[in-house]
Design a protein around this motif. Structure first.
Motif, mmCIF file in Angstrom:
data_model
loop_
_atom_site.group_PDB
_atom_site.id
_atom_site.type_symbol
_atom_site.label_atom_id
_atom_site.label_comp_id
_atom_site.label_asym_id
_atom_site.label_seq_id
_atom_site.Cartn_x
_atom_site.Cartn_y
_atom_site.Cartn_z
ATOM 1 N N UNK A 183 21.269 9.595 53.964
ATOM 2 C CA UNK A 183 21.488 10.892 52.976
ATOM 3 C C UNK A 183 21.686 12.304 54.649
ATOM 4 N N UNK A 184 21.882 12.260 54.937
ATOM 5 C CA UNK A 184 21.996 12.918 56.426
ATOM 6 C C UNK A 184 23.340 14.464 56.044
ATOM 7 N N UNK A 185 22.311 15.572 57.658
ATOM 8 C CA UNK A 185 23.694 16.658 56.832
ATOM 9 C C UNK A 185 23.943 16.735 58.703
ATOM 10 N N UNK A 186 25.498 16.449 58.752
ATOM 11 C CA UNK A 186 25.377 16.389 60.292
ATOM 12 C C UNK A 186 26.406 17.786 60.619
ATOM 13 N N UNK A 187 26.064 18.401 61.689
ATOM 14 C CA UNK A 187 26.625 19.085 62.541
ATOM 15 C C UNK A 187 27.083 19.180 63.826
ATOM 16 N N UNK A 188 28.939 19.397 64.432
ATOM 17 C CA UNK A 188 29.265 18.274 65.493
ATOM 18 C C UNK A 188 29.578 19.720 65.778
ATOM 19 N N UNK A 189 29.564 19.592 67.334
ATOM 20 C CA UNK A 189 29.389 20.990 67.642
ATOM 21 C C UNK A 189 30.142 20.890 69.081
ATOM 22 N N UNK A 190 31.432 21.096 70.046
ATOM 23 C CA UNK A 190 31.800 20.934 70.658
ATOM 24 C C UNK A 190 32.521 21.527 71.180
ATOM 25 N N UNK A 191 33.498 21.745 72.355
ATOM 26 C CA UNK A 191 34.372 23.333 73.544
ATOM 27 C C UNK A 191 35.719 22.643 72.223
ATOM 28 N N UNK A 205 33.426 11.622 55.679
ATOM 29 C CA UNK A 205 33.214 12.769 54.780
ATOM 30 C C UNK A 205 33.111 13.163 53.537
ATOM 31 N N UNK A 206 33.529 11.276 53.253
ATOM 32 C CA UNK A 206 33.333 11.949 51.840
ATOM 33 C C UNK A 206 32.603 11.033 51.477
ATOM 34 N N UNK A 207 31.227 10.149 52.009
ATOM 35 C CA UNK A 207 29.612 9.877 52.451
ATOM 36 C C UNK A 207 28.156 10.519 52.829
ATOM 37 N N UNK A 208 29.224 12.080 53.408
ATOM 38 C CA UNK A 208 27.949 12.770 54.128
ATOM 39 C C UNK A 208 28.064 13.720 54.692
ATOM 40 N N UNK A 209 28.069 15.397 54.097
ATOM 41 C CA UNK A 209 28.054 16.071 55.159
ATOM 42 C C UNK A 209 28.038 17.000 56.463
ATOM 43 N N UNK A 210 29.554 17.115 57.008
ATOM 44 C CA UNK A 210 29.848 17.362 57.972
ATOM 45 C C UNK A 210 30.220 18.677 58.327
ATOM 46 N N UNK A 211 29.918 19.304 59.052
ATOM 47 C CA UNK A 211 30.677 20.687 59.145
ATOM 48 C C UNK A 211 31.009 20.267 60.768
ATOM 49 N N UNK A 212 32.090 21.111 61.713
ATOM 50 C CA UNK A 212 32.358 20.783 62.450
ATOM 51 C C UNK A 212 32.626 22.596 63.139
ATOM 52 N N UNK A 213 31.703 22.914 64.476
ATOM 53 C CA UNK A 213 31.818 23.728 65.446
ATOM 54 C C UNK A 213 32.244 23.657 66.282
ATOM 55 N N UNK A 214 32.389 25.015 67.306
ATOM 56 C CA UNK A 214 32.985 25.456 68.661
ATOM 57 C C UNK A 214 31.558 25.747 68.817
#
Ligand code: NCD
Length: 312
Positions: A183-191, A205-214
């Motif tokens: 049960x984790x929250x993921x923040x993906x940051x990439x160019x 994305x149904x299994x855990x919270x994923x946010x995508x950012x630049x």
């Protein structure tokens, strides 16, 4: 004692392992560290680990070799393609077939996605995927999860930033698949040009919270527990100019570190280029070399479990 479901098993994808199996491996890794050399020696005595590295490696190959030696076994293999018949054009199929005749299990690193799955179909002995293209690197993810557990005493409830080349970095795909058990929250940051391959995280994305950012923002920086950084995978770019455009676009240094939670753990599968400044190496936040060390411990346990029905 729980039965050992690793015995004689391939490690092609971390998706094949459930949470209770990963936790079993982590418990055995702890146990392995407490054994004396004589007890360890029994686990791999007279057994041979074969390795085939079609791509460069420092940690994966050396830690597997050190792990095998630490349980009393030995290693044979190819890491310099020029000195083998691969240079003459021998196929992966034939090379795996022959290595299978000489060894009790095989570690394979290859530039093609699917290479380990293919090898596992050919080989009688277990195949361990040491990196398949930009697809997966399951044992790296196992040791990454183990590192998180050792550093934070838990995995559930953590907020984890993953920064870097998310398009080509195979370690982060395996890590995400492994983290999906928790049960984790993921923040993906990439160019923008190196964002995650959506088709490869389909369903996650149904299994855990994923946010995508630049770019990272204040709230994320202040609230996260782990910062997992990866290098830009230069060798996987088809256009060198594309690499030049993103090179050096993110670096974590001591000024940046001040903005994070004081106890943030900074992880990296290594090798590092310029994405983590060397002035962080002596801070308590830098976990990347510890991670490499845990890698040997976890791989010793993994080899022992694959080679023996009831080892530990
Ligand atoms: C990684 C790999 O080969 O995918 N290295 C490793 O095994 N620790 C990461 C990388 O090359 O960037």
């Amino acid at each position: 004692m729980k039965s050992n479901r690793f015995f004689n098993r391939d490690v092609v994808s971390i998706k094949d392992f459930q949470r209770d199996e990963l936790e079993f491996l982590f418990e055995k890794t702890d146990k392995m560290k407490k054994l004396n050399p004589k007890e360890k020696d029994e686990l791999g005595k007279a057994r041979i680990m074969g390795y085939l590295f079609y791509e460069p490696s420092t940690r994966t190959r050396m830690s597997f070799e050190a792990a095998m030696a630490s349980i009393g076994g030995s290693s044979i293999g190819i890491s310099d393609l020029k000195s083998s018949s691969i240079e003459k054009g021998e196929s992966l199929q034939d090379t795996v077939h022959v290595m299978d005749l000489y060894s009790d299990l095989i570690i394979l690193r290859h530039q093609l996605d699917g290479s380990s799955k293919f090898a596992a179909e050919i080989s009688e002995h277990p195949i361990i995927n040491g990196g398949s293209g930009s697809e997966e690197h399951p044992t790296q993810a196992m040791l990454d999860l183990y590192t998180i557990l050792k550093e934070k005493k838990k995995i559930d409830g953590l907020k984890i930033i993953i920064l870097g080349d998310l398009k080509y970095g195979r370690t982060i795909y395996s890590l995400l698949y492994g983290l999906a058990n928790y049960d984790v929250e993921i923040i993906l940051v990439s160019p923008p040009t190196l964002q995650i391959r959506q088709e490869s995280i389909y369903g996650l994305k149904n299994k855990m919270k994923i946010v995508e950012l630049v770019e990272m923002d204040e709230t994320i920086i202040k609230n996260s527990d782990i910062l997992y950084v990866t290098r830009i995978q230069k060798e996987r770019f088809s256009d060198p100019q594309e690499y030049e455009k993103v090179k050096g676009t993110y670096t974590i240094d001591s000024n940046m570190l001040k903005k994070f939670k004081p106890d943030i753990s900074i992880m990296h599968p290594l090798p590092r280029m310029d994405e983590i400044s060397r002035d962080l190496d002596n801070t308590n936040n830098a976990v990347y070399f510890k991670q490499a060390s845990y890698g040997k411990d976890l791989r010793s346990a993994l080899l022992a479990l694959i080679l023996n029905e009831s080892p530990l």
